[in-house]
Design an enzyme around this catalytic site. Structure first.
Site, PDB file in Angstrom:
ATOM      1  N   GLU A 287       0.837  -1.204   0.000  1.00  0.00           N
ATOM      2  CA  GLU A 287       0.000   0.000   0.000  1.00  0.00           C
ATOM      3  C   GLU A 287       0.875   1.258   0.000  1.00  0.00           C
ATOM      4  O   GLU A 287       1.889   1.325   0.686  1.00  0.00           O
ATOM      5  CB  GLU A 287      -0.888  -0.022   1.249  1.00  0.00           C
ATOM      6  N   LYS A 350      -9.493   2.681  -3.182  1.00  0.00           N
ATOM      7  CA  LYS A 350      -9.981   2.106  -1.925  1.00  0.00           C
ATOM      8  C   LYS A 350     -11.388   2.600  -1.621  1.00  0.00           C
ATOM      9  O   LYS A 350     -11.669   3.803  -1.664  1.00  0.00           O
ATOM     10  CB  LYS A 350      -9.028   2.487  -0.787  1.00  0.00           C
ATOM     11  N   CYS A 403      -5.466  -2.451   2.668  1.00  0.00           N
ATOM     12  CA  CYS A 403      -5.352  -2.318   4.113  1.00  0.00           C
ATOM     13  C   CYS A 403      -6.530  -2.960   4.830  1.00  0.00           C
ATOM     14  O   CYS A 403      -6.840  -4.126   4.615  1.00  0.00           O
ATOM     15  CB  CYS A 403      -5.206  -0.839   4.479  1.00  0.00           C
TER      16      CYS A 403
END
Length: 530
Positions: A287, A350, A403
């Site tokens: 990430e 995301k 994440c």
């Protein structure tokens, strides 16, 4: 045992509060990295006995009668989340000059808020409370409902759900593919609480039979399923290289360090493969691994293209900038897919952002009090709209999770995607060598079991790994190791010994059945008294 239960039941005031907090803290030892499920067999009987003694004064009526149970549940939850989530405060020490003042909010405030879910569970269970096994069923149903609410309300934070305590190893993980997270939560609390029956004789034999039977079924199913699994002979493989650079979070966005960090990723990308390893089809960076905006460094894409072979794809975590409708700039936490020409051929933004980390809830109001998100250097992130598979080349697709997106149960439903691989990129360097990265990895494992799909996980400082569709680690890199993971991941879906119904339906069916049993037992107990 009756004498011990009697003493706990009679506790009041500070003694009861401390006992409830201690029980919650003990329960946290059942989670990763301790993985000690026996702790839950101590904690939940203590909670049952504390709730036995949580009786309101006779003059209290209505919801006020539930206040003692509510307080016990809150204290239990506070102890559980305080002991299990204290490490979240580490993120505030990365830029201590800006955020150290907020340590109490992270270490104490977050557990205090999450504890309300268990407080509601305890109060709800008390409505259908009885003197025998019915109260165990009531508590299990109430906790499972609380865990479900914790996964959806206020953007959701289902970290360390109680059911995970029953799944410390792949042998014990397989049941989630049948019962779903809700079913595991309800059954776990039910079984963990059954030793409370040792303090009395009623339903003791029934409780023992149910407890032993459910544990045997849980582990027996896991053993049977794994015995028929294996890494399928002849299954199509995808050769993956996972990059783990272990960049310190304090250096990650340092302007003076950016070239060195980018070059470290490139060096790991082009490192020769081990003698017995195939050249990777896909290379995965963690990430936000690219430490600058591509718009500011057009040479970076050319460097990536030079590092990637003609038949390879590189997945890199980046910060993506896009012009906003109001004339400003929106920033996204993204994954981009880059081919051998240095061209971005696919991307994903995301969808689920971390509250207070990547965005500030109620920003206009809370910013007046000096609050801001940890990603304050870019003013916070905007959320993507859809999750869809990424094109990995060669007809392969992978479903991306950035994440903490991977902690949400059911986000990769079995048969609900055309992807043949789950991809999780993360940066747990915020939390250092604490339980946090271990807990995060455990939840990623369970998403693989839920979906039946293998998982490739790239974490900046670990834990990076390749996991098969049964939750077994094919290979991995330890926390804080620097290196690459070259692994051939079999793409055969783990679909052995599964019922035709979806896990969610089975899980809610179990919850409903136990709920009916708890209510019926409560009504029968009232008839007996009357």
């Amino acid at each position: 045992m009756e004498r011990l239960a009697g003493k706990i039941i009679l506790l009041s005031g500070a003694g009861r509060a401390l006992a409830a907090m201690a029980a919650g803290a003990i329960a946290s030892l059942s989670q990763a990295p301790f993985d000690f499920p026996l702790a839950a067999f101590v904690a939940f009987p203590l909670l049952v006995w504390l709730l036995d003694g949580a009786v309101a004064a006779p003059e209290r009526r209505g919801l006020r009668r539930l206040v003692p149970a509510f307080l016990v549940g809150w204290m239990f939850g506070f102890g559980y989340f305080l002991a299990g989530l204290w490490w979240t405060g580490n993120a505030l020490l990365v830029e201590a000059d800006l955020f150290a003042w907020a340590l109490p909010l992270a270490i104490i405030g977050l557990p205090a808020v999450l504890a309300f879910f268990y407080a509601i569970a305890a109060a709800l269970a008390k409505i259908a409370w009885s003197d025998d096994i019915g109260r165990i069923a009531a508590l299990a149903v109430a906790f499972a409902l609380a865990e479900w609410l914790r996964s959806i309300l206020f953007s959701g934070f289902p970290w360390n759900a109680i059911g995970y305590a029953a799944m410390p190893v792949p042998l014990a993980m397989q049941s989630i593919a049948v019962a779903g997270a809700t079913g595991i939560n309800v059954l776990a609390v039910f079984v963990f609480s059954l030793p409370a029956l040792l303090a009395g004789r009623e339903h003791l034999k029934l409780g023992a039979a149910l407890g032993i039977g459910l544990v045997a079924l849980h582990l027996g199913y896991g053993a049977l399923r794994l015995s028929q699994a294996g890494l399928t002979d002849g299954a199509q493989n995808i050769a993956v290289r996972v990059i783990q650079p272990s960049i310190l979070q304090s250096q990650k966005w340092d302007m003076a360090e950016r070239d060195r960090i980018f070059q470290a990723h490139l060096d790991l990308t082009t490192r020769p493969a081990e003698q017995d390893a195939a050249a990777p089809d896909v290379i995965i960076w963690p990430e936000t691994s690219v430490p600058f905006l591509f718009g500011d460094r057009p040479d970076a894409l050319a460097a990536l293209g030079a590092a990637v072979g003609d038949d390879q794809r590189l997945l890199a975590g980046i910060v993506r900038a896009q012009a906003a409708a109001d004339g400003g700039t929106d920033y996204y936490n993204s994954i981009v897919v880059i081919d051998g020409t240095g061209e971005i051929v696919d991307a994903f933004d995301k969808v689920r952002l971390v509250p207070f980390g990547e965005y500030l809830p109620f920003q206009e109001f809370l910013s007046r009090f000096g609050l801001r998100q940890l990603a304050q250097n870019i003013g916070g992130f905007s959320a993507g709209t859809t999750r869809r598979p990424l094109d990995l080349g060669g007809g392969m697709t992978g479903l991306p999770f950035i994440c903490y997106e991977v902690i949400f149960p059911g986000i990769a439903p079995r048969g609900g995607t055309d992807a043949r691989l789950l991809i999780n990129v993360t940066n747990d360097a915020w939390f250092g060598d604490t339980p946090g990265p271990h807990q995060h990895f455990r939840q990623a494992q369970l998403r693989a079991v839920e979906s039946g799909l293998p998982l490739a996980r790239a974490a900046n400082n670990g834990i990076s790994a390749a996991v098969d569709g049964y939750g077994r680690v094919i290979d991995g890199l330890a926390l804080d190791a620097v290196g690459v993971l070259d692994v051939a991941i079999p793409l055969a879906e783990a679909d052995t010994l599964l019922p035709p119904l979806r896990p969610g339906l089975i899980g809610w069916g179990l919850l409903l059945a136990l709920g009916i049993a708890a209510i019926a037992n409560n009504l029968r107990s009232r008839d007996r008294v009357n």
